[in-house]
Design an enzyme around this catalytic site. Structure first.
Site, mmCIF file in Angstrom:
data_model
loop_
_atom_site.group_PDB
_atom_site.id
_atom_site.type_symbol
_atom_site.label_atom_id
_atom_site.label_comp_id
_atom_site.label_asym_id
_atom_site.label_seq_id
_atom_site.Cartn_x
_atom_site.Cartn_y
_atom_site.Cartn_z
ATOM 1 N N GLY A 46 0.839 -1.191 0.000
ATOM 2 C CA GLY A 46 0.000 0.000 0.000
ATOM 3 C C GLY A 46 0.875 1.242 0.000
ATOM 4 O O GLY A 46 2.012 1.197 0.479
ATOM 5 N N GLN A 51 3.157 9.933 1.071
ATOM 6 C CA GLN A 51 4.449 9.262 1.255
ATOM 7 C C GLN A 51 5.453 9.589 0.148
ATOM 8 O O GLN A 51 6.639 9.317 0.288
ATOM 9 C CB GLN A 51 4.257 7.741 1.349
ATOM 10 N N CYS A 94 5.815 -0.096 7.513
ATOM 11 C CA CYS A 94 5.448 1.069 6.722
ATOM 12 C C CYS A 94 6.660 1.505 5.908
ATOM 13 O O CYS A 94 7.767 1.574 6.439
ATOM 14 C CB CYS A 94 5.013 2.193 7.668
ATOM 15 N N LEU A 95 6.444 1.785 4.623
ATOM 16 C CA LEU A 95 7.564 2.181 3.771
ATOM 17 C C LEU A 95 8.196 3.495 4.242
ATOM 18 O O LEU A 95 9.342 3.786 3.906
ATOM 19 C CB LEU A 95 7.106 2.318 2.310
ATOM 20 N N HIS A 136 -4.679 1.588 7.422
ATOM 21 C CA HIS A 136 -3.305 2.093 7.560
ATOM 22 C C HIS A 136 -3.075 3.256 6.581
ATOM 23 O O HIS A 136 -2.559 4.310 6.957
ATOM 24 C CB HIS A 136 -2.327 0.937 7.291
ATOM 25 N N GLU A 137 -3.489 3.058 5.317
ATOM 26 C CA GLU A 137 -3.255 4.101 4.300
ATOM 27 C C GLU A 137 -4.123 5.335 4.539
ATOM 28 O O GLU A 137 -3.664 6.461 4.347
ATOM 29 C CB GLU A 137 -3.509 3.541 2.896
ATOM 30 N N HIS A 140 -2.561 7.530 6.912
ATOM 31 C CA HIS A 140 -1.533 8.383 6.295
ATOM 32 C C HIS A 140 -2.144 9.691 5.793
ATOM 33 O O HIS A 140 -1.555 10.763 5.950
ATOM 34 C CB HIS A 140 -0.880 7.678 5.093
#
Ligand code: NI
Length: 174
Positions: A46, A51, A94-95, A136-137, A140
Protein backbone atom coordinates in the site's frame (compact mmCIF):
# COMPACT_ATOMS: atom_id res chain seq x y z
CA UNK A 1 5.41 6.56 -15.19
CA UNK A 2 8.17 7.16 -12.75
CA UNK A 3 9.41 5.86 -9.45
CA UNK A 4 9.12 8.55 -6.79
CA UNK A 5 11.24 8.95 -3.69
CA UNK A 6 9.43 7.74 -0.58
CA UNK A 7 9.80 10.12 2.34
CA UNK A 8 10.54 8.69 5.77
CA UNK A 9 10.27 9.78 9.39
CA UNK A 10 11.05 12.27 10.82
CA UNK A 11 9.92 14.22 7.72
CA UNK A 12 7.20 16.56 8.99
CA UNK A 13 5.19 16.19 5.75
CA UNK A 14 4.07 12.75 6.99
CA UNK A 15 2.16 14.47 9.82
CA UNK A 16 0.18 16.73 7.51
CA UNK A 17 -3.45 16.21 6.50
CA UNK A 18 -3.98 15.54 2.79
CA UNK A 19 -6.49 17.54 0.76
CA UNK A 20 -9.52 16.02 -1.06
CA UNK A 21 -9.50 15.85 -4.87
CA UNK A 22 -12.18 17.95 -6.54
CA UNK A 23 -11.92 16.51 -10.02
CA UNK A 24 -10.10 13.40 -11.23
CA UNK A 25 -7.93 14.62 -14.09
CA UNK A 26 -4.77 13.61 -15.89
CA UNK A 27 -2.54 14.69 -13.00
CA UNK A 28 -4.36 12.39 -10.60
CA UNK A 29 -4.20 9.47 -13.05
CA UNK A 30 -0.50 10.03 -13.57
CA UNK A 31 0.04 10.25 -9.83
CA UNK A 32 -1.79 6.94 -9.32
CA UNK A 33 0.41 5.26 -11.95
CA UNK A 34 3.50 6.63 -10.25
CA UNK A 35 2.27 5.44 -6.85
CA UNK A 36 1.76 1.90 -8.20
CA UNK A 37 5.18 1.87 -9.81
CA UNK A 38 6.82 3.19 -6.64
CA UNK A 39 4.92 0.73 -4.44
CA UNK A 40 5.77 -2.33 -6.57
CA UNK A 41 9.39 -1.21 -6.80
CA UNK A 42 9.58 -0.89 -2.99
CA UNK A 43 7.74 -4.20 -2.45
CA UNK A 44 5.00 -2.59 -0.38
CA UNK A 45 1.31 -3.53 -0.44
CA UNK A 46 0.00 0.00 0.00
CA UNK A 47 1.13 3.57 -0.61
CA UNK A 48 -0.46 6.96 0.04
CA UNK A 49 0.35 10.07 -2.01
CA UNK A 50 1.67 11.88 1.08
CA UNK A 51 4.45 9.26 1.26
CA UNK A 52 5.89 10.68 -1.95
CA UNK A 53 5.37 14.20 -0.62
CA UNK A 54 2.06 14.97 -2.36
CA UNK A 55 -0.73 16.01 -0.01
CA UNK A 56 -3.67 14.63 -1.99
CA UNK A 57 -6.23 12.15 -0.66
CA UNK A 58 -5.15 9.34 -2.96
CA UNK A 59 -3.85 5.89 -2.10
CA UNK A 60 -3.09 2.63 -3.85
CA UNK A 61 -3.14 -0.96 -2.60
CA UNK A 62 -2.27 -4.37 -4.00
CA UNK A 63 -2.51 -7.29 -1.60
CA UNK A 64 -2.22 -10.02 -4.24
CA UNK A 65 0.15 -12.85 -3.32
CA UNK A 66 3.56 -13.13 -5.01
CA UNK A 67 2.48 -15.95 -7.32
CA UNK A 68 -0.77 -14.21 -8.26
CA UNK A 69 -1.53 -11.66 -10.94
CA UNK A 70 -1.37 -8.06 -9.70
CA UNK A 71 -4.65 -6.71 -8.35
CA UNK A 72 -4.14 -2.95 -8.30
CA UNK A 73 -6.73 -0.98 -6.30
CA UNK A 74 -6.79 2.80 -6.20
CA UNK A 75 -8.86 4.98 -3.90
CA UNK A 76 -9.51 8.72 -4.27
CA UNK A 77 -10.99 10.60 -1.29
CA UNK A 78 -11.62 7.35 0.65
CA UNK A 79 -13.90 7.59 3.66
CA UNK A 80 -14.63 4.80 6.11
CA UNK A 81 -18.41 4.55 6.52
CA UNK A 82 -18.73 1.54 8.79
CA UNK A 83 -16.46 -0.60 10.94
CA UNK A 84 -17.01 -3.95 12.63
CA UNK A 85 -16.76 -4.50 16.37
CA UNK A 86 -14.71 -7.57 15.63
CA UNK A 87 -11.02 -6.75 15.35
CA UNK A 88 -7.94 -8.34 13.90
CA UNK A 89 -4.27 -7.89 14.67
CA UNK A 90 -1.48 -7.64 12.12
CA UNK A 91 2.17 -6.85 12.54
CA UNK A 92 2.37 -3.72 10.38
CA UNK A 93 5.35 -2.15 8.72
CA UNK A 94 5.45 1.07 6.72
CA UNK A 95 7.56 2.18 3.77
CA UNK A 96 8.03 5.53 5.55
CA UNK A 97 9.36 3.89 8.73
CA UNK A 98 12.16 1.50 7.71
CA UNK A 99 12.73 -1.77 9.59
CA UNK A 100 9.96 -1.23 12.12
CA UNK A 101 7.07 -3.59 12.75
CA UNK A 102 4.30 -2.93 15.24
CA UNK A 103 1.35 -5.11 16.23
CA UNK A 104 -1.80 -3.09 15.69
CA UNK A 105 -5.40 -4.04 16.43
CA UNK A 106 -7.96 -2.60 14.02
CA UNK A 107 -11.58 -3.30 13.04
CA UNK A 108 -11.61 -6.54 11.03
CA UNK A 109 -14.16 -5.32 8.49
CA UNK A 110 -14.66 -1.82 7.13
CA UNK A 111 -16.84 -0.29 4.46
CA UNK A 112 -15.26 2.44 2.43
CA UNK A 113 -16.70 5.02 0.07
CA UNK A 114 -14.31 6.47 -2.51
CA UNK A 115 -14.03 7.92 -5.99
CA UNK A 116 -12.65 5.75 -8.78
CA UNK A 117 -10.46 6.71 -11.77
CA UNK A 118 -13.56 7.68 -13.76
CA UNK A 119 -14.65 10.08 -11.02
CA UNK A 120 -17.51 7.81 -9.93
CA UNK A 121 -18.46 7.20 -6.30
CA UNK A 122 -17.90 3.58 -5.30
CA UNK A 123 -18.36 1.49 -2.17
CA UNK A 124 -16.35 -1.50 -1.07
CA UNK A 125 -16.54 -3.85 1.87
CA UNK A 126 -13.05 -4.82 3.00
CA UNK A 127 -12.09 -7.69 5.25
CA UNK A 128 -8.87 -8.99 6.79
CA UNK A 129 -5.60 -7.84 5.25
CA UNK A 130 -7.33 -5.45 2.82
CA UNK A 131 -9.26 -3.82 5.66
CA UNK A 132 -6.10 -3.35 7.74
CA UNK A 133 -4.10 -2.06 4.78
CA UNK A 134 -6.81 0.42 3.81
CA UNK A 135 -7.10 1.74 7.37
CA UNK A 136 -3.30 2.09 7.56
CA UNK A 137 -3.25 4.10 4.30
CA UNK A 138 -6.22 6.29 5.25
CA UNK A 139 -4.37 7.05 8.50
CA UNK A 140 -1.53 8.38 6.30
CA UNK A 141 -3.98 10.81 4.63
CA UNK A 142 -4.78 12.12 8.12
CA UNK A 143 -1.14 12.44 9.12
CA UNK A 144 -1.18 9.38 11.37
CA UNK A 145 1.55 6.74 11.42
CA UNK A 146 1.82 3.29 12.99
CA UNK A 147 4.30 4.66 15.55
CA UNK A 148 1.50 6.94 16.82
CA UNK A 149 0.05 3.79 18.38
CA UNK A 150 3.09 3.66 20.69
CA UNK A 151 4.02 5.72 23.73
CA UNK A 152 5.98 8.91 23.03
CA UNK A 153 9.10 7.37 24.57
CA UNK A 154 9.06 4.32 22.27
CA UNK A 155 8.17 6.49 19.27
CA UNK A 156 11.08 8.87 19.90
CA UNK A 157 13.48 5.93 20.25
CA UNK A 158 12.44 4.53 16.86
CA UNK A 159 12.75 7.93 15.14
CA UNK A 160 16.16 8.48 16.72
CA UNK A 161 17.35 5.07 15.53
CA UNK A 162 16.09 5.68 11.98
CA UNK A 163 17.58 9.19 11.82
CA UNK A 164 20.94 7.77 12.89
CA UNK A 165 20.91 5.00 10.28
CA UNK A 166 20.00 7.53 7.62
CA UNK A 167 23.04 9.74 8.23
CA UNK A 168 25.30 6.72 8.03
CA UNK A 169 28.48 8.46 9.19
CA UNK A 170 31.87 6.86 8.74
CA UNK A 171 32.88 5.06 11.89
CA UNK A 172 36.35 5.84 13.13
CA UNK A 173 38.34 4.58 16.08
CA UNK A 174 40.96 6.93 17.41
NI1 NI B 1 2.57 3.24 5.80
Amino acid sequence: MSIKKIITVPDETLKKISVPIEKVGLNEKKLINDLFETMYHSKGIGLAAVQVGILKRILVIDISAKDEKNKPLSFINPKIKKISDETSIYEEGCLSIPDTFIEIERPKICEVEYIDLDGKVQNMKCDGLLSTCLQHEINHLDGKLIIDHLSKLKRDLIIKKISKTKKNPDRIVV
